[in-house]
Design a protein around this motif. Structure first.
Motif, short mmCIF file in Angstrom:
data_model
loop_
_atom_site.label_atom_id
_atom_site.label_comp_id
_atom_site.label_asym_id
_atom_site.label_seq_id
_atom_site.Cartn_x
_atom_site.Cartn_y
_atom_site.Cartn_z
N GLY A 38 0.78 -1.23 0.00
CA GLY A 38 0.00 0.00 0.00
C GLY A 38 0.81 1.28 0.00
N ILE A 39 2.09 1.21 -0.35
CA ILE A 39 2.86 2.45 -0.43
C ILE A 39 2.78 2.99 -1.85
N THR A 40 3.02 4.26 -1.99
CA THR A 40 3.12 4.90 -3.30
C THR A 40 4.49 5.56 -3.38
N SER A 41 5.22 5.27 -4.41
CA SER A 41 6.51 5.91 -4.62
C SER A 41 6.38 7.00 -5.68
N VAL A 42 6.93 8.15 -5.37
CA VAL A 42 6.97 9.28 -6.30
C VAL A 42 8.44 9.53 -6.59
N TYR A 43 8.82 9.45 -7.86
CA TYR A 43 10.23 9.54 -8.22
C TYR A 43 10.39 10.01 -9.66
N ARG A 44 11.59 10.46 -9.98
CA ARG A 44 11.89 10.88 -11.34
C ARG A 44 12.59 9.71 -12.04
N TRP A 45 12.09 9.33 -13.22
CA TRP A 45 12.71 8.27 -14.02
C TRP A 45 12.64 8.65 -15.48
N GLU A 46 13.81 8.66 -16.11
CA GLU A 46 13.94 9.00 -17.53
C GLU A 46 13.24 10.31 -17.86
N GLY A 47 13.43 11.30 -16.98
CA GLY A 47 12.92 12.65 -17.22
C GLY A 47 11.47 12.88 -16.84
N ASN A 48 10.78 11.87 -16.35
CA ASN A 48 9.37 12.01 -16.00
C ASN A 48 9.16 11.73 -14.52
N ILE A 49 8.18 12.39 -13.93
CA ILE A 49 7.79 12.12 -12.56
C ILE A 49 6.81 10.95 -12.57
N GLN A 50 7.13 9.92 -11.81
CA GLN A 50 6.32 8.71 -11.74
C GLN A 50 5.61 8.63 -10.39
N HIS A 51 4.43 8.07 -10.38
CA HIS A 51 3.66 7.77 -9.17
C HIS A 51 3.23 6.31 -9.29
N ASP A 52 3.86 5.44 -8.52
CA ASP A 52 3.59 4.02 -8.67
C ASP A 52 3.28 3.35 -7.33
N PRO A 53 2.27 2.47 -7.31
CA PRO A 53 2.03 1.66 -6.11
C PRO A 53 3.13 0.62 -6.00
N GLU A 54 3.58 0.38 -4.77
CA GLU A 54 4.63 -0.60 -4.55
C GLU A 54 4.43 -1.30 -3.21
N VAL A 55 5.21 -2.34 -3.01
CA VAL A 55 5.30 -3.05 -1.73
C VAL A 55 6.75 -2.88 -1.27
N LEU A 56 6.92 -2.42 -0.04
CA LEU A 56 8.26 -2.19 0.49
C LEU A 56 8.71 -3.39 1.32
N LEU A 57 9.91 -3.87 1.04
CA LEU A 57 10.52 -4.92 1.86
C LEU A 57 11.40 -4.27 2.91
N LEU A 58 11.25 -4.70 4.17
CA LEU A 58 12.18 -4.35 5.25
C LEU A 58 12.90 -5.64 5.59
N ILE A 59 14.17 -5.69 5.27
CA ILE A 59 14.95 -6.92 5.33
C ILE A 59 15.94 -6.83 6.49
N LYS A 60 15.87 -7.81 7.41
CA LYS A 60 16.79 -7.84 8.54
C LYS A 60 17.88 -8.88 8.29
N THR A 61 19.14 -8.42 8.43
CA THR A 61 20.28 -9.29 8.15
C THR A 61 21.50 -8.82 8.92
#
Length: 108
Positions: A38-61
């Motif tokens: 349920g997260i949304t990432s807002v980022y610049r990619w190849e010159g465009n602003i993207q808004h994409d739904p994603e799943v974030l992994l929190l990895i313990k190691t």
């Protein structure tokens, strides 16, 4: 320097996140992976602003497993340039950190 790490890695969807998390735990590269949907990432990619739904992994190691873990994520991740960020754990419940160490020991 801290012996433990938390890595952040964003995934395009739940099936990808589940597959990556399972692989990391099965291969003892991670003790535990939390999937935060349920997260949304807002980022610049190849010159465009993207808004994409994603799943974030929190990895313990552990710090010693990070290079192999990062290589494995890079190899299996569907993104051309995946987010893979490691941060040191500066404090934690000693018994939990001991468990992380035990779970990520390389059995080779």
């Amino acid at each position: 320097m801290s012996a433990h790490r938390i890595l952040f890695c964003s995934c395009p969807d739940a099936p990808t996140a589940e597959e990556l998390a399972t692989t990391l735990v099965e291969e003892r590269l991670a003790a535990c992976v939390n999937l935060l949907p349920g997260i949304t990432s807002v980022y610049r990619w190849e010159g465009n602003i993207q808004h994409d739904p994603e799943v974030l992994l929190l990895i313990k190691t552990t710090a010693t497993r990070v290079p192999e873990l990062m290589a494995r994520l890079r190899m299996r991740h569907p993104y051309e340039l995946p987010e893979i960020i490691a941060v040191p754990v500066t404090e934690g419940l000693p018994d939990y950190l001991s468990w992380v160490t035990t779970c990520t020991k390389n059995n080779d």
